[in-house]
Scaffold this motif. Structure first.
Motif: not given
Length: 668
Positions: A487, A490, A513, A516, A518, A665, A668
């Motif tokens: 986390e 990310m 992943l 999210n 991601y 990536s 987000i």
């Protein structure tokens, strides 16, 4: 070194000398622009410096004895003579001597003096080269002689690896896309890992190839001391090898040597000139193996090793910049975001992405089931890595840690690493028969009877390295701390490399992943179960295979492309793992590759690579060193038959697809 550079300063000195221009009117030499110059040293009385019978030097010559200047840093050089020797410090104040190999003691700094003269200073001794007024011999003194650098002929070529690629690197874009190969897994800085003495040689040295490419002292005699290489690597079946490097390189580098340097910077330059445009350098270490290995110079702790390796790769960038005219002008560019990487590649340079692959990131070891870190350690560690320029990392590697269970190694290496896992964690790998088709690598020793009996006798949490029959799965998955680390990655826009995770941990990490959305999911050298590739592709991530031999790599390309997500553009890459403990692509033993050949973009011509007296041919040597990348690609094109053009096209889009994944990536 770039010997063909126009040396205006030396030409000016020669012109001034030929025309008898008084020193006050002659141009001062540019002491930073003399790399590759062929010069003679002229003393103030007009005599030239020559070798004497005692191995020293004296200023008594009427004829010139030339030196080739080889740049080591700002205004500093090696003076390479015609007898495969270097001007060295020798006995210092008693007299300088010729040296058979380059080192810190052969490094000299030039300072422009009056008129066209320079003073020459021994960098380590900080004393000046001077002519004795009576004996006319050269020695080190507090006050130096002012020498004139006279342009000369007859110089020997300084020792160096050749590029053997002609033509200009491709620049710009094709239909708005960058073009170039992508290597997602390499270890250019591995010469500092595991204490710094298990790896032989270095990818660069300011003192040149003779100082950089050397064998490990503990490999003597004749390779018998190379126990890790001999037991785990398997590259030398007789347990012996020729330890001599320059100029013969008889037994190394080679495709199946684990410990010898294969990423000398000139070989990396050849790979770049052959089409490589994106390279991921992973700072790698294993603290437990470092503690076990008896010879070490560097600290064993993983984060300390990362800091040192980060320092080294920035030093390499500076070294290459200096060769090409100053900061930012070299072909080797460390990048920290996809836009910067795109700009670098469009300029025809190599974008270098930094990553981390260590066994105990942030100090997150595991001891008898107890984590050795907490969330604060993870936050601080991620911040430090990000500040160092790291944009991709592994959560676990080789050993179980406080973040996740690991995917096992198999074979002899697996037996050794399992023992080190015990040393690191207080327990051997914990194995169960896999509940699904996905599995980790098979490890020894397998015995259903013994493993069942031991499980009944041993207390909970205690293991011995005796396991049920395959398929094997690590019982340990992604921990709460591991999820917290992902986390945090990310949140910082860092890519998550799923390789080396156990099947259970990979499944749980992908769940996280996917929850999210991601895209920054990577498998950079296929160290996971293939069943996970579709999930990585569906996230918009990138998965590429290890740098296998070309026949196996072709098969991997076909199977992986078949499960790619059509919603995303497809491009392909490779993870050679050069510098790590892994074999490189072997030779096929054919004469399929015909030299010279054209690079995939058609802009350059590739011939056999020469280093010293050794000539490398992919047909017989395979991927002996990193400079063989364009040769490997040509063999891949040939072995792929009717797929040849398609696979090369996909490989040429590797850099573009990686940049798009990286950009997603950050969305987000």
């Amino acid at each position: 070194m770039h010997r063909k550079r126009v040396l205006a300063a030396v030409a000016a000195v020669l012109t001034a000398t030929a025309l008898n221009v008084p020193p006050a009117q002659a141009a001062s030499p540019d002491v930073n622009a003399l790399d590759g110059a062929c010069v003679a040293l002229q003393a103030p009385n007009g005599s030239f410096v020559v070798r004497n019978a005692l191995g020293g030097y004296q200023a008594t010559g009427g004829a010139t004895q030339p030196f080739r200047l080889q740049k080591t840093g700002a205004a500093s050089y090696l003076f390479y003579g015609t007898g495969t020797d270097f001007l060295g410090q020798g006995l210092g104040t008693l007299g300088v001597l010729a040296a058979g190999a380059a080192s810190a003691d052969t490094n000299w700094r030039l300072t422009a003096s009056t008129g066209d003269t320079v003073t020459i200073t021994a960098v380590t001794a900080n004393r000046h080269l001077a002519v004795d007024p009576i004996l006319r011999t050269l020695a080190l003194r507090a006050t130096g002689t002012r020498f004139t650098l006279v342009s000369a002929s007859g110089c020997a070529s300084a020792p160096e690896a050749e590029i053997d690629i002609t033509g200009q690197p491709f620049t710009g874009t094709v239909d708005g896309e960058v073009r170039g190969l992508a290597d997602l897994h390499g270890h250019l800085t591995a010469y500092e890992f595991i204490g710094g003495d298990i790896h032989c040689g270095e990818p660069w040295s300011p003192y040149g190839i003779t100082a950089a490419l050397v064998d490990c002292p503990d490999h003597e005699p004749a390779g018998l001391g190379a126990w890790w290489e001999n037991l785990a690597g398997g590259g030398y079946p007789t347990f012996t090898h020729d330890t001599k490097g320059w100029p013969t390189f008889r037994d190394w580098p080679k495709h199946n040597s684990w410990t010898h340097e294969a990423m000398y910077y000139r070989w990396v330059e050849r790979a770049w000139r052959g089409g490589l445009r994106l390279y991921t350098n992973l700072f790698v270490n294993n603290a437990a193996l470092c503690e076990i290995y008896p010879i070490k110079t560097n600290p064993c702790e993983d984060m300390a090793s990362i800091r040192l390796q980060a320092q080294r790769i920035y030093e390499l960038q500076d070294f290459i910049d200096d060769q090409h005219g100053g900061p930012g002008r070299g072909w080797f560019r460390i990048v920290t975001d996809p836009e910067q990487a795109r700009s670098v590649i469009e300029q025809g340079k190599l974008a270098v992405v930094l990553g981390a692959e260590v066994s105990q990131p942030f100090g997150c070891g595991l001891r008898n089931g107890v984590p050795q870190c907490d969330r604060a350690d993870i936050d601080a560690g991620l911040d430090e890595l990000h500040d160092l320029g790291v944009r991709r990392m592994f959560v676990c590697h080789k050993f179980d840690n406080a973040l996740c269970g690991v995917r096992f190694d198999s074979g002899a290496a697996g037996t050794i690493i399992n023992a080190a896992n015990y040393f690191s964690t207080g327990r051997f790998w914990q194995v169960e028969r896999c509940p699904t088709a996905a599995h980790d690598n098979t490890i020894s020793v397998e015995s259903d009877v013994l493993s069942g009996a031991l499980s009944a006798l041993l207390p909970p949490g205690v293991t011995l390295p005796v396991y049920p029959s395959a398929p094997h799965c690590n019982v340990n998955g992604l921990t709460d701390l591991g999820a917290y680390a992902i986390e945090g990655m990310m949140d910082r826009g860092m890519m998550v490399d799923l390789d080396h995770m156990s099947v259970k941990a990979t499944d749980q990490a992908l769940d996280l992943l996917e929850a999210n959305g991601y895209a920054g999911a990577v498998s950079g050298h296929s160290w996971l179960d293939p069943s996970f590739y579709p999930r990585i592709y569906s996230l918009g991530g990138m998965a590429v295979p290890y740098g296998f031999g070309t026949e196996q790599f072709h098969a991997e390309w076909r199977s992986m492309k078949a499960v790619a997500d059509p919603r995303y553009e497809f491009g392909f890459g490779v993870g050679f793992d050069t510098g790590g403990f892994g074999h490189q692509p072997p030779p096929r033993g054919t004469n399929a590759v015909r030299y010279p050949f054209r690079t995939f973009d058609g802009g350059s011509t590739v011939d056999r690579q020469r280093t010293g007296e050794r000539t490398y041919d992919v047909n017989t040597d395979g991927f002996a060193h990193y400079g063989m990348l364009p040769d490997w690609l040509e063999d891949l094109r040939i072995v792929s038959g009717p797929d040849g053009q398609a696979i090369v096209t996909d490989m040429s889009r590797g850099a573009e697809v990686y940049l798009r994944m990286w950009a997603r990536s950050l969305e987000i």
